[in-house]
Write an enzyme that holds these catalytic residues in place. Structure first.
Site, PDB file in Angstrom:
ATOM      1  N   ASP A 127       0.843  -1.201   0.000  1.00 48.14           N
ATOM      2  CA  ASP A 127       0.000   0.000   0.000  1.00 48.14           C
ATOM      3  C   ASP A 127       0.875   1.247   0.000  1.00 48.14           C
ATOM      4  O   ASP A 127       0.891   2.037   0.947  1.00 48.14           O
ATOM      5  CB  ASP A 127      -0.960   0.007   1.192  1.00 48.14           C
ATOM      6  CG  ASP A 127      -2.160   0.917   0.948  1.00 48.14           C
ATOM      7  OD1 ASP A 127      -2.248   1.490  -0.160  1.00 48.14           O
ATOM      8  OD2 ASP A 127      -2.988   1.065   1.851  1.00 48.14           O
ATOM      9  N   GLU A 158     -13.487   9.194   9.036  1.00 48.12           N
ATOM     10  CA  GLU A 158     -14.118   9.422  10.331  1.00 48.12           C
ATOM     11  C   GLU A 158     -14.398  10.901  10.573  1.00 48.12           C
ATOM     12  O   GLU A 158     -13.515  11.740  10.392  1.00 48.12           O
ATOM     13  CB  GLU A 158     -13.209   8.886  11.441  1.00 48.12           C
ATOM     14  CG  GLU A 158     -13.819   8.904  12.826  1.00 48.12           C
ATOM     15  CD  GLU A 158     -12.949   8.135  13.811  1.00 48.12           C
ATOM     16  OE1 GLU A 158     -13.183   6.907  13.967  1.00 48.12           O
ATOM     17  OE2 GLU A 158     -12.035   8.747  14.398  1.00 48.12           O
ATOM     18  N   HIS A 170       2.323   6.188  13.429  1.00 49.41           N
ATOM     19  CA  HIS A 170       1.250   6.524  12.482  1.00 49.41           C
ATOM     20  C   HIS A 170      -0.130   6.218  13.032  1.00 49.41           C
ATOM     21  O   HIS A 170      -1.140   6.506  12.396  1.00 49.41           O
ATOM     22  CB  HIS A 170       1.470   5.804  11.155  1.00 49.41           C
ATOM     23  CG  HIS A 170       1.036   4.369  11.117  1.00 49.41           C
ATOM     24  ND1 HIS A 170       1.412   3.441  12.066  1.00 49.41           N
ATOM     25  CD2 HIS A 170       0.256   3.682  10.234  1.00 49.41           C
ATOM     26  CE1 HIS A 170       0.897   2.259  11.764  1.00 49.41           C
ATOM     27  NE2 HIS A 170       0.186   2.377  10.664  1.00 49.41           N
ATOM     28  N   GLY A 171      -0.204   5.607  14.221  1.00 53.38           N
ATOM     29  CA  GLY A 171      -1.500   5.269  14.798  1.00 53.38           C
ATOM     30  C   GLY A 171      -1.295   4.506  16.092  1.00 53.38           C
ATOM     31  O   GLY A 171      -0.230   4.581  16.721  1.00 53.38           O
ATOM     32  N   GLY A 222      -1.524   1.028  16.507  1.00 50.05           N
ATOM     33  CA  GLY A 222      -0.830  -0.248  16.355  1.00 50.05           C
ATOM     34  C   GLY A 222      -1.659  -1.403  16.913  1.00 50.05           C
ATOM     35  O   GLY A 222      -2.311  -1.273  17.947  1.00 50.05           O
TER      36      GLY A 222
END
Length: 362
Positions: free
Chosen positions: A74, A125, A279-280, A282
């Site tokens: 990706d 979101e 990045h987030g 996890g």
């Protein structure tokens, strides 16, 4: 404030506070990746978790060799973030749920599904500001806490997948000498996929905002799966990010699970930590384990509501379990680790209102 920085070996560092859950397999994969030819340094982020051979949530620095497999399929996946003109006063989640519609079908029937979110952990979101930590930066970027925000997490869809499959069929998982024709060919395809992914997030936002009879101002559109040439200490290197945001971006949004907060942050650049951020949240659980852990405790209807009062649109029963909040780490532990490492200034906390994954149409 650097007690979350762990030096595991000469080549391997990890950003994780004592509250951050880290899978031992992910650390093994991180250390294994450090042994690849010409790998100079690897840094795991607090959202580090195991991947297919290589961990997700890490940055990798190599010299004279690029590794397409480290970027994954990706290419260009990342986050887009918009300030909308939807007022939170008298907000009706029922109305938003009806209005948001279905964008599972590609825009103009594009070959690579332009304008669609995709599966896995991708989502769009609607969020509201729940806490402001830095008033000065909040005002500097002309943010409005009385209006909703839109976060879009998606990537290059089928394009990135096709590029990696072609790469593996020809060269396996080995690296490529950066001056070789094969490396140049990959880099051109990589850059095209990054551009497609950024456009994809913009088209997703446009389609959703149109359905909501709203407009939005783009605040950021950043990648966390990509390859970048960098100069450190007067030497040129290749910086691979797999599930890691760039500290070179002016603003970054770090989302939690669909039932957790997101945080808008301003990066603080640190070359020793490879100019990267989490990045987030996890993952904690493997996708294959989620349904068995949850389906005796929750109905699908219950999983479409979160503890924060938000709703979830997901007409894919497999994804509703795989992407459950319980499958992810606490985003607060991830943010705390980065604050302790002094690589972010937190601007605001955002609460989910409506999470869109799929209406089940494509």
């Amino acid at each position: 404030m650097d007690n979350s920085i762990q030096i595991l070996s000469e080549k391997v560092s990890l950003i994780a506070s004592n509250k951050t859950w880290i899978d031992g397999l992910a650390i093994e994969q991180l250390e294994g990746t450090a042994e690849l030819p010409n790998m100079v340094k690897v840094v795991g982020m607090p959202d580090l978790h195991p991947g297919k051979g290589y961990p997700i949530g890490a940055a990798y620095l190599s010299r004279e060799i690029i590794y397409p497999a480290l970027i994954g399929s990706d290419i260009g996946c990342g986050m887009g973030f918009w300030q909308t003109d939807i007022s939170i006063a008298k907000l009706s989640i029922d109305k938003l749920t009806r209005q948001i519609g279905n964008i599972d079908q590609p825009d103009t029937r594009h070959k690579y599904n332009l304008g669609t979110i995709g599966g896995g952990n991708h989502f769009a979101e609607l969020q509201k500001v729940s806490k402001i930590f830095n008033e000065q930066l909040f005002e500097h970027y002309q943010l409005d806490a009385k209006k909703l925000f839109l976060l879009v997490h998606s990537g290059s869809r089928g394009l990135g997948h096709a590029i990696l499959q072609n790469q593996i069929s020809r060269f396996g998982y080995q690296g490529l000498a950066d001056e070789s024709p094969e490396a140049h060919e990959y880099l051109v395809k990589h850059d095209n996929a990054v551009a497609f992914a950024m456009l994809n997030r913009q088209v997703i936002a446009e389609r959703l905002l149109n359905n909501l009879n709203s407009h939005g101002r783009e605040l950021l559109n950043v990648c966390h799966n990509f390859l970048q040439k960098v100069t450190l200490d007067h030497n040129d290197y290749w910086l691979h990010r797999k599930g890691a945001s760039s500290a070179l971006d002016e603003l970054v949004i770090v989302p939690g699970s669909r039932g957790d907060y997101s945080y808008l942050v301003k990066p603080i650049q640190n070359e020793a930590l490879l100019l990267s951020l989490a990045h987030g949240a996890g993952r904690k659980w493997r996708r294959a384990d989620c349904k068995s852990k949850l389906d005796t405790r929750y109905t699908i209807a219950e999983l479409k509501r979160t503890k924060l009062g938000s709703r979830v649109i997901c007409e894919d029963s497999r994804l509703i379990f795989e992407e459950a909040p319980q499958a992810y780490k606490s985003i607060d532990s991830v943010i705390e680790s980065m604050q302790q490492a002094n690589i972010v200034t937190v601007i605001a906390q955002l609460t989910p209102i409506l999470n869109y994954k799929t209406q089940g149409g494509h």
